[in-house]
Design a protein around this motif. Structure first.
Motif, PDB file in Angstrom:
ATOM      1  N   VAL A   1      89.347   0.906  60.161  1.00 50.77           N
ATOM      2  CA  VAL A   1      88.159   1.172  59.350  1.00 50.77           C
ATOM      3  C   VAL A   1      87.237   2.131  60.088  1.00 50.77           C
ATOM      4  O   VAL A   1      86.720   3.095  59.505  1.00 50.77           O
ATOM      5  N   THR A   2      87.033   1.881  61.375  1.00 54.51           N
ATOM      6  CA  THR A   2      86.199   2.765  62.193  1.00 54.51           C
ATOM      7  C   THR A   2      86.775   4.173  62.210  1.00 54.51           C
ATOM      8  O   THR A   2      86.048   5.158  62.021  1.00 54.51           O
ATOM      9  N   LEU A   3      88.066   4.274  62.429  1.00 56.48           N
ATOM     10  CA  LEU A   3      88.732   5.575  62.469  1.00 56.48           C
ATOM     11  C   LEU A   3      88.609   6.299  61.134  1.00 56.48           C
ATOM     12  O   LEU A   3      88.336   7.504  61.087  1.00 56.48           O
ATOM     13  N   PHE A   4      88.765   5.578  60.034  1.00 58.21           N
ATOM     14  CA  PHE A   4      88.620   6.168  58.703  1.00 58.21           C
ATOM     15  C   PHE A   4      87.205   6.730  58.520  1.00 58.21           C
ATOM     16  O   PHE A   4      87.030   7.842  58.011  1.00 58.21           O
ATOM     17  N   GLY A   5      86.194   5.968  58.952  1.00 55.07           N
ATOM     18  CA  GLY A   5      84.814   6.440  58.851  1.00 55.07           C
ATOM     19  C   GLY A   5      84.577   7.700  59.662  1.00 55.07           C
ATOM     20  O   GLY A   5      83.961   8.660  59.179  1.00 55.07           O
ATOM     21  N   LEU A   6      85.083   7.724  60.887  1.00 55.28           N
ATOM     22  CA  LEU A   6      84.911   8.898  61.746  1.00 55.28           C
ATOM     23  C   LEU A   6      85.651  10.116  61.183  1.00 55.28           C
ATOM     24  O   LEU A   6      85.096  11.225  61.155  1.00 55.28           O
ATOM     25  N   LEU A   7      86.876   9.920  60.744  1.00 52.93           N
ATOM     26  CA  LEU A   7      87.638  11.032  60.154  1.00 52.93           C
ATOM     27  C   LEU A   7      86.968  11.552  58.890  1.00 52.93           C
ATOM     28  O   LEU A   7      86.905  12.758  58.654  1.00 52.93           O
ATOM     29  N   GLY A   8      86.459  10.626  58.081  1.00 54.38           N
ATOM     30  CA  GLY A   8      85.749  11.028  56.873  1.00 54.38           C
ATOM     31  C   GLY A   8      84.512  11.850  57.193  1.00 54.38           C
ATOM     32  O   GLY A   8      84.248  12.875  56.542  1.00 54.38           O
ATOM     33  N   MET A   9      83.767  11.434  58.205  1.00 53.16           N
ATOM     34  CA  MET A   9      82.588  12.194  58.620  1.00 53.16           C
ATOM     35  C   MET A   9      82.987  13.581  59.112  1.00 53.16           C
ATOM     36  O   MET A   9      82.316  14.571  58.803  1.00 53.16           O
TER      37      MET A   9
ATOM     38  N   ILE B   1      78.103  10.018  67.379  1.00 49.83           N
ATOM     39  CA  ILE B   1      76.847  10.779  67.445  1.00 49.83           C
ATOM     40  C   ILE B   1      77.085  12.255  67.145  1.00 49.83           C
ATOM     41  O   ILE B   1      76.329  12.876  66.388  1.00 49.83           O
ATOM     42  N   LEU B   2      78.132  12.830  67.720  1.00 48.54           N
ATOM     43  CA  LEU B   2      78.419  14.243  67.476  1.00 48.54           C
ATOM     44  C   LEU B   2      78.730  14.503  66.002  1.00 48.54           C
ATOM     45  O   LEU B   2      78.281  15.503  65.434  1.00 48.54           O
ATOM     46  N   LEU B   3      79.476  13.604  65.375  1.00 42.64           N
ATOM     47  CA  LEU B   3      79.804  13.802  63.957  1.00 42.64           C
ATOM     48  C   LEU B   3      78.581  13.611  63.064  1.00 42.64           C
ATOM     49  O   LEU B   3      78.430  14.305  62.057  1.00 42.64           O
ATOM     50  N   VAL B   4      77.707  12.681  63.420  1.00 42.48           N
ATOM     51  CA  VAL B   4      76.457  12.516  62.677  1.00 42.48           C
ATOM     52  C   VAL B   4      75.632  13.798  62.775  1.00 42.48           C
ATOM     53  O   VAL B   4      75.146  14.327  61.766  1.00 42.48           O
ATOM     54  N   LEU B   5      75.482  14.311  63.984  1.00 47.61           N
ATOM     55  CA  LEU B   5      74.711  15.549  64.168  1.00 47.61           C
ATOM     56  C   LEU B   5      75.354  16.719  63.436  1.00 47.61           C
ATOM     57  O   LEU B   5      74.668  17.501  62.760  1.00 47.61           O
ATOM     58  N   PHE B   6      76.668  16.852  63.564  1.00 45.65           N
ATOM     59  CA  PHE B   6      77.380  17.934  62.882  1.00 45.65           C
ATOM     60  C   PHE B   6      77.172  17.835  61.372  1.00 45.65           C
ATOM     61  O   PHE B   6      76.891  18.831  60.701  1.00 45.65           O
ATOM     62  N   GLY B   7      77.285  16.631  60.844  1.00 48.73           N
ATOM     63  CA  GLY B   7      77.108  16.440  59.410  1.00 48.73           C
ATOM     64  C   GLY B   7      75.704  16.781  58.948  1.00 48.73           C
ATOM     65  O   GLY B   7      75.519  17.480  57.940  1.00 48.73           O
ATOM     66  N   MET B   8      74.715  16.314  59.672  1.00 45.90           N
ATOM     67  CA  MET B   8      73.332  16.577  59.280  1.00 45.90           C
ATOM     68  C   MET B   8      72.992  18.062  59.423  1.00 45.90           C
ATOM     69  O   MET B   8      72.365  18.641  58.537  1.00 45.90           O
ATOM     70  N   LEU B   9      73.419  18.676  60.504  1.00 45.86           N
ATOM     71  CA  LEU B   9      73.126  20.094  60.715  1.00 45.86           C
ATOM     72  C   LEU B   9      73.933  21.001  59.799  1.00 45.86           C
ATOM     73  O   LEU B   9      73.553  22.155  59.570  1.00 45.86           O
TER      74      LEU B   9
ATOM     75  N   SER C   1      74.385  20.193  56.713  1.00 44.37           N
ATOM     76  CA  SER C   1      73.895  19.814  55.371  1.00 44.37           C
ATOM     77  C   SER C   1      74.986  19.158  54.538  1.00 44.37           C
ATOM     78  O   SER C   1      75.127  19.419  53.336  1.00 44.37           O
ATOM     79  N   ALA C   2      75.767  18.294  55.188  1.00 41.62           N
ATOM     80  CA  ALA C   2      76.790  17.541  54.459  1.00 41.62           C
ATOM     81  C   ALA C   2      76.101  16.630  53.446  1.00 41.62           C
ATOM     82  O   ALA C   2      74.936  16.256  53.617  1.00 41.62           O
ATOM     83  N   ASN C   3      76.816  16.260  52.410  1.00 43.03           N
ATOM     84  CA  ASN C   3      76.262  15.390  51.381  1.00 43.03           C
ATOM     85  C   ASN C   3      75.658  14.141  52.036  1.00 43.03           C
ATOM     86  O   ASN C   3      76.377  13.368  52.669  1.00 43.03           O
ATOM     87  N   PRO C   4      74.333  13.956  51.900  1.00 41.47           N
ATOM     88  CA  PRO C   4      73.669  12.848  52.592  1.00 41.47           C
ATOM     89  C   PRO C   4      74.210  11.467  52.208  1.00 41.47           C
ATOM     90  O   PRO C   4      74.348  10.601  53.067  1.00 41.47           O
ATOM     91  N   SER C   5      74.523  11.284  50.937  1.00 37.57           N
ATOM     92  CA  SER C   5      75.017   9.991  50.488  1.00 37.57           C
ATOM     93  C   SER C   5      76.384   9.675  51.102  1.00 37.57           C
ATOM     94  O   SER C   5      76.606   8.579  51.630  1.00 37.57           O
TER      95      SER C   5
ATOM     96  N   SER D   1      81.850  16.928  57.117  1.00 37.40           N
ATOM     97  CA  SER D   1      81.009  17.891  57.847  1.00 37.40           C
ATOM     98  C   SER D   1      81.666  19.260  57.935  1.00 37.40           C
ATOM     99  O   SER D   1      81.007  20.283  57.765  1.00 37.40           O
ATOM    100  N   MET D   2      82.972  19.271  58.192  1.00 39.17           N
ATOM    101  CA  MET D   2      83.688  20.537  58.265  1.00 39.17           C
ATOM    102  C   MET D   2      83.670  21.241  56.923  1.00 39.17           C
ATOM    103  O   MET D   2      83.468  22.458  56.849  1.00 39.17           O
ATOM    104  N   SER D   3      83.852  20.469  55.875  1.00 36.60           N
ATOM    105  CA  SER D   3      83.814  21.049  54.525  1.00 36.60           C
ATOM    106  C   SER D   3      82.450  21.644  54.220  1.00 36.60           C
ATOM    107  O   SER D   3      82.348  22.748  53.673  1.00 36.60           O
ATOM    108  N   ALA D   4      81.394  20.944  54.592  1.00 35.36           N
ATOM    109  CA  ALA D   4      80.040  21.459  54.377  1.00 35.36           C
ATOM    110  C   ALA D   4      79.785  22.714  55.209  1.00 35.36           C
ATOM    111  O   ALA D   4      79.146  23.662  54.734  1.00 35.36           O
ATOM    112  N   TRP D   5      80.290  22.718  56.413  1.00 31.45           N
ATOM    113  CA  TRP D   5      80.104  23.858  57.303  1.00 31.45           C
ATOM    114  C   TRP D   5      80.787  25.114  56.749  1.00 31.45           C
ATOM    115  O   TRP D   5      80.252  26.224  56.840  1.00 31.45           O
ATOM    116  N   LEU D   6      81.949  24.941  56.176  1.00 33.45           N
ATOM    117  CA  LEU D   6      82.737  26.072  55.701  1.00 33.45           C
ATOM    118  C   LEU D   6      82.297  26.597  54.333  1.00 33.45           C
ATOM    119  O   LEU D   6      82.736  27.668  53.924  1.00 33.45           O
TER     120      LEU D   6
END
Length: 135
Positions: free
Chosen positions: A117-125, A69-77, A79-83, A129-134
């Motif tokens: 697979v779960t860990l890869f998805g979370l790390l990717g998010m 949930i935190l990574l989803v929120l971080f990504g959306m806030l 403006s990480a690439n939506p796709s 998100s960090m890249s978008a933030w910076l």
């Protein structure tokens, strides 16, 4: 409403994760009743027991849901690439569902691969998100 449309697959992933947690709660409840387990008492650690495996699968999901949930929120806030964010969130959900199913049937190696697979998805998010933030 455009923001919601942009992140529709990410929002779908959040809903699917919620449904997965609900399903796990129901499975544990039914398994507990079938095993005549008294609520509030510890479950014996026995990988041969479906109730134990179902309880552990639910506990594993509960341990990772806040991160998701935190990574989803971080990504959306951020403006990480939506796709990309949506695909990574859905990958995380698929990993969680596979982890749950492999835990239920007692296949340890496949369960570990689903966790990866779960860990890869979370790390990717997180990286997306960090890249978008910076930037």
């Amino acid at each position: 409403m455009a923001w919601v449309d942009l992140y529709s697959s990410t929002i779908l992933a959040v809903g699917l994760m919620g449904l997965t947690l609900l399903l796990q709660m129901i499975v544990v409840g039914v398994a507990g009743m079938k095993a005549k387990h008294r609520p509030g008492y510890p479950i014996e650690p026995d990988h041969q027991s479906f109730l134990f495996r179902a309880t552990r699968a639910q506990a594993n999901s509960n341990e990772s849901i806040a991160i998701f949930i935190l990574l989803v929120l971080f990504g959306m806030l951020s403006s990480a690439n939506p796709s990309y964010l949506g695909n990574l969130a859905l990958l995380t959900v698929v990993g969680r569902i596979a982890h749950m199913l492999f835990y239920y049937i007692g296949v340890g190696l496949a369960r570990s691969m689903a966790f990866a697979v779960t860990l890869f998805g979370l790390l990717g998010m997180a990286l997306l998100s960090m890249s978008a933030w910076l930037t």
